[in-house]
Design a protein around this motif. Structure first.
Motif, PDB file in Angstrom:
ATOM      1  N   TYR A  62       0.869  -1.172   0.000  1.00  0.00           N
ATOM      2  CA  TYR A  62       0.000   0.000   0.000  1.00  0.00           C
ATOM      3  C   TYR A  62       0.910   1.228   0.000  1.00  0.00           C
ATOM      4  O   TYR A  62       1.490   1.591   1.021  1.00  0.00           O
ATOM      5  N   LEU A  63       1.032   1.852  -1.149  1.00  0.00           N
ATOM      6  CA  LEU A  63       1.997   2.933  -1.304  1.00  0.00           C
ATOM      7  C   LEU A  63       1.502   4.258  -0.739  1.00  0.00           C
ATOM      8  O   LEU A  63       2.281   5.027  -0.183  1.00  0.00           O
ATOM      9  N   THR A  64       0.211   4.541  -0.877  1.00  0.00           N
ATOM     10  CA  THR A  64      -0.319   5.847  -0.489  1.00  0.00           C
ATOM     11  C   THR A  64      -1.462   5.702   0.514  1.00  0.00           C
ATOM     12  O   THR A  64      -2.095   4.652   0.616  1.00  0.00           O
ATOM     13  N   ASP A  65      -1.753   6.798   1.201  1.00  0.00           N
ATOM     14  CA  ASP A  65      -2.890   6.817   2.118  1.00  0.00           C
ATOM     15  C   ASP A  65      -4.186   6.527   1.370  1.00  0.00           C
ATOM     16  O   ASP A  65      -5.078   5.839   1.878  1.00  0.00           O
ATOM     17  N   LYS A  66      -4.288   7.038   0.158  1.00  0.00           N
ATOM     18  CA  LYS A  66      -5.502   6.832  -0.643  1.00  0.00           C
ATOM     19  C   LYS A  66      -5.722   5.354  -0.933  1.00  0.00           C
ATOM     20  O   LYS A  66      -6.858   4.867  -0.903  1.00  0.00           O
ATOM     21  N   GLN A  67      -4.665   4.619  -1.198  1.00  0.00           N
ATOM     22  CA  GLN A  67      -4.800   3.188  -1.453  1.00  0.00           C
ATOM     23  C   GLN A  67      -5.284   2.445  -0.221  1.00  0.00           C
ATOM     24  O   GLN A  67      -6.100   1.522  -0.322  1.00  0.00           O
ATOM     25  N   VAL A  68      -4.801   2.828   0.947  1.00  0.00           N
ATOM     26  CA  VAL A  68      -5.268   2.185   2.183  1.00  0.00           C
ATOM     27  C   VAL A  68      -6.751   2.467   2.390  1.00  0.00           C
ATOM     28  O   VAL A  68      -7.545   1.561   2.647  1.00  0.00           O
ATOM     29  N   ASN A  69      -7.140   3.710   2.259  1.00  0.00           N
ATOM     30  CA  ASN A  69      -8.532   4.084   2.518  1.00  0.00           C
ATOM     31  C   ASN A  69      -9.505   3.544   1.483  1.00  0.00           C
ATOM     32  O   ASN A  69     -10.695   3.408   1.762  1.00  0.00           O
ATOM     33  N   GLY A  70      -9.009   3.210   0.288  1.00  0.00           N
ATOM     34  CA  GLY A  70      -9.914   2.751  -0.762  1.00  0.00           C
ATOM     35  C   GLY A  70      -9.837   1.275  -1.085  1.00  0.00           C
ATOM     36  O   GLY A  70     -10.594   0.800  -1.928  1.00  0.00           O
ATOM     37  N   SER A  71      -8.960   0.521  -0.423  1.00  0.00           N
ATOM     38  CA  SER A  71      -8.768  -0.879  -0.797  1.00  0.00           C
ATOM     39  C   SER A  71      -9.970  -1.750  -0.434  1.00  0.00           C
ATOM     40  O   SER A  71     -10.424  -1.742   0.709  1.00  0.00           O
ATOM     41  N   PRO A  72     -10.472  -2.553  -1.383  1.00  0.00           N
ATOM     42  CA  PRO A  72     -11.571  -3.477  -1.071  1.00  0.00           C
ATOM     43  C   PRO A  72     -11.118  -4.681  -0.255  1.00  0.00           C
ATOM     44  O   PRO A  72     -11.948  -5.440   0.234  1.00  0.00           O
ATOM     45  N   ASP A  73      -9.805  -4.866  -0.081  1.00  0.00           N
ATOM     46  CA  ASP A  73      -9.294  -5.980   0.713  1.00  0.00           C
ATOM     47  C   ASP A  73      -9.271  -5.669   2.204  1.00  0.00           C
ATOM     48  O   ASP A  73      -8.946  -6.534   3.016  1.00  0.00           O
ATOM     49  N   LEU A  74      -9.606  -4.423   2.560  1.00  0.00           N
ATOM     50  CA  LEU A  74      -9.590  -3.987   3.957  1.00  0.00           C
ATOM     51  C   LEU A  74     -11.004  -3.636   4.410  1.00  0.00           C
ATOM     52  O   LEU A  74     -11.819  -3.169   3.625  1.00  0.00           O
ATOM     53  N   VAL A  75     -11.270  -3.865   5.690  1.00  0.00           N
ATOM     54  CA  VAL A  75     -12.584  -3.517   6.251  1.00  0.00           C
ATOM     55  C   VAL A  75     -12.427  -2.389   7.269  1.00  0.00           C
ATOM     56  O   VAL A  75     -11.375  -2.229   7.885  1.00  0.00           O
ATOM     57  N   TRP A  82      -5.772  -4.078  23.465  1.00  0.00           N
ATOM     58  CA  TRP A  82      -5.737  -2.737  22.885  1.00  0.00           C
ATOM     59  C   TRP A  82      -4.786  -2.731  21.693  1.00  0.00           C
ATOM     60  O   TRP A  82      -3.624  -3.096  21.803  1.00  0.00           O
ATOM     61  N   VAL A  83      -5.277  -2.265  20.549  1.00  0.00           N
ATOM     62  CA  VAL A  83      -4.503  -2.214  19.312  1.00  0.00           C
ATOM     63  C   VAL A  83      -4.013  -0.790  19.078  1.00  0.00           C
ATOM     64  O   VAL A  83      -4.793   0.160  19.159  1.00  0.00           O
ATOM     65  N   THR A  84      -2.719  -0.641  18.788  1.00  0.00           N
ATOM     66  CA  THR A  84      -2.140   0.695  18.607  1.00  0.00           C
ATOM     67  C   THR A  84      -1.798   1.023  17.160  1.00  0.00           C
ATOM     68  O   THR A  84      -1.576   2.188  16.832  1.00  0.00           O
ATOM     69  N   SER A  85      -1.708   0.017  16.286  1.00  0.00           N
ATOM     70  CA  SER A  85      -1.392   0.290  14.875  1.00  0.00           C
ATOM     71  C   SER A  85      -1.838  -0.886  14.028  1.00  0.00           C
ATOM     72  O   SER A  85      -1.731  -2.041  14.446  1.00  0.00           O
ATOM     73  N   LEU A  86      -2.327  -0.572  12.825  1.00  0.00           N
ATOM     74  CA  LEU A  86      -2.767  -1.612  11.893  1.00  0.00           C
ATOM     75  C   LEU A  86      -2.067  -1.393  10.546  1.00  0.00           C
ATOM     76  O   LEU A  86      -0.855  -1.319  10.490  1.00  0.00           O
ATOM     77  N   VAL A  87      -2.848  -1.300   9.486  1.00  0.00           N
ATOM     78  CA  VAL A  87      -2.272  -1.065   8.162  1.00  0.00           C
ATOM     79  C   VAL A  87      -1.705   0.353   8.093  1.00  0.00           C
ATOM     80  O   VAL A  87      -2.277   1.296   8.635  1.00  0.00           O
ATOM     81  N   ARG A  88      -0.563   0.472   7.438  1.00  0.00           N
ATOM     82  CA  ARG A  88       0.010   1.788   7.146  1.00  0.00           C
ATOM     83  C   ARG A  88       0.372   1.835   5.667  1.00  0.00           C
ATOM     84  O   ARG A  88       0.739   0.814   5.090  1.00  0.00           O
ATOM     85  N   SER A  89       0.306   3.007   5.092  1.00  0.00           N
ATOM     86  CA  SER A  89       0.825   3.179   3.739  1.00  0.00           C
ATOM     87  C   SER A  89       2.335   3.382   3.820  1.00  0.00           C
ATOM     88  O   SER A  89       2.871   3.807   4.854  1.00  0.00           O
ATOM     89  N   ALA A  90       3.023   3.096   2.720  1.00  0.00           N
ATOM     90  CA  ALA A  90       4.462   3.388   2.672  1.00  0.00           C
ATOM     91  C   ALA A  90       4.685   4.889   2.849  1.00  0.00           C
ATOM     92  O   ALA A  90       5.669   5.322   3.460  1.00  0.00           O
ATOM     93  N   GLU A  91       3.745   5.669   2.348  1.00  0.00           N
ATOM     94  CA  GLU A  91       3.798   7.121   2.507  1.00  0.00           C
ATOM     95  C   GLU A  91       3.818   7.492   3.995  1.00  0.00           C
ATOM     96  O   GLU A  91       4.646   8.298   4.444  1.00  0.00           O
TER      97      GLU A  91
END
Length: 322
Positions: A139-152, A229-238
């Motif tokens: 996931y290179l960009t924030d936009k890809q993370v927010n728009g990916s259909p593989d993520l809920v 308690w979860v502190t971090s999940l998916v991140r973009s490379a950005e």
């Protein structure tokens, strides 16, 4: 032996924003050829532990050349080389990246790497993640993370009481940050001291894993104990590079940017007397081959193993009724 790759990796497909989790067919298994036998991860972790002892003995600033020679020699040993050569960078790229990380290392209060040995530990153990998921798209960009259909979206699930763990989001405004600061002063220790999630999205299998751990943690601890308690999940490379610029020990490439890694709070549970319970629970899952665990101090980094993916995908679909 591979040379370092300059490619950022395959990009995820066109962004699509689902309104709610839906039943999706798991992505096809990669046809890339893999070694006949997977590297011995117990031997790898033991070799990393041995290396850390030697790094600690050469922590003085005058030992830079000796550390470089040590790293160059040890990473060529079969137990370490087998894992590093199976990562996208290969052994040569992993070695050069580690030496560069060590040369640039500056301890600071934000970094989970409290000393040079901790930096080496975090880097080398996190290479198991990228070896496992070497064919996964980044996931290179924030936009890809927010728009990916593989993520809920976790918020959709939280509002329906379908999560067995907690999290908090990063405040989006100056007012929100002010309210968070006041709350911490008035109620210190009421929640973990963490910036919170920038992205509240993750893979379905990771949701199932965290729910599974959350239920087991609740069953093993007193009734008044807060949930996992979860502190971090998916991140973009950005975003990963933003964290690096701020001084965090955010490694690249990273399992977070592939969507398969998560950080869970450990230090905060010391006040409830259950930190060791949670730590042993996570290490037991590592011994079972379900996750990779990296002790990063306040929080521990987990990455889902490919071998556990199918079971957890079925568990998610059964639990969510999709």
């Amino acid at each position: 032996m591979r040379v370092p790759s300059r490619s950022p990796g395959q990009q995820p497909g066109p962004p699509v924003s689902p309104a709610a989790p839906a039943r999706r067919r798991a992505p096809a298994v990669s046809l890339r050829r893999t070694p006949a036998t997977e590297p011995d991860l117990d031997a790898y972790r033991a070799a990393v532990a041995d290396l850390l002892v030697e790094i600690g003995a050469l922590a003085d600033a005058s030992c830079i050349a000796a550390r470089q020679v040590l790293v160059d020699q040890r990473l060529r040993e079969p137990a370490l080389a087998a894992v590093l050569d199976a990562t996208p960078q290969g052994l040569v790229g992993a070695r050069e990246t580690l030496l560069l990380e060590m040369a640039r290392y500056q301890p600071n209060e934000r970094s989970s790497a409290g000393d040079l040995a901790a930096l080496v530990r975090i880097y080398l153990l996190s290479r198991i993640d990228v070896m496992w998921w070497r064919d996964a798209p980044t996931y290179l960009t924030d936009k890809q993370v927010n728009g990916s259909p593989d993520l809920v979206d976790l918020e959709w699930l939280r509002r329906r009481d379908l999560l067995r763990f907690r999290y908090q989001e990063q405040p989006a405004t100056l007012l929100g940050r002010g309210v968070r600061a006041v709350r911490r002063r008035v109620l210190p220790g009421a929640t973990p001291r963490t910036a919170g999630l920038l992205f509240r999205r993750t893979r379905r299998e990771v949701v199932a894993l965290l729910n599974d751990i959350g239920r087991e943690f609740a069953a093993r601890t007193p009734a008044a104990t807060p949930p996992l308690w979860v502190t971090s999940l998916v991140r973009s490379a950005e975003h990963q590079h933003r964290l690096r610029r701020l001084g965090y020990a955010a490694m690249v490439p990273s399992g977070h940017c592939l969507g398969w890694a998560v950080d869970v709070e450990l230090e905060w549970f010391e006040r409830f007397g259950v930190r060791d319970t949670l730590a042993e629970l996570l290490l037991a899952r590592q011994r079972a081959g379900e996750v990779n665990v990296v002790d990063e101090g306040q929080a521990w980094h987990l990455c889902l193993a490919p071998a556990a993916r199918q079971r957890l995908r079925r568990a998610y679909e059964a639990e969510m009724g999709v």
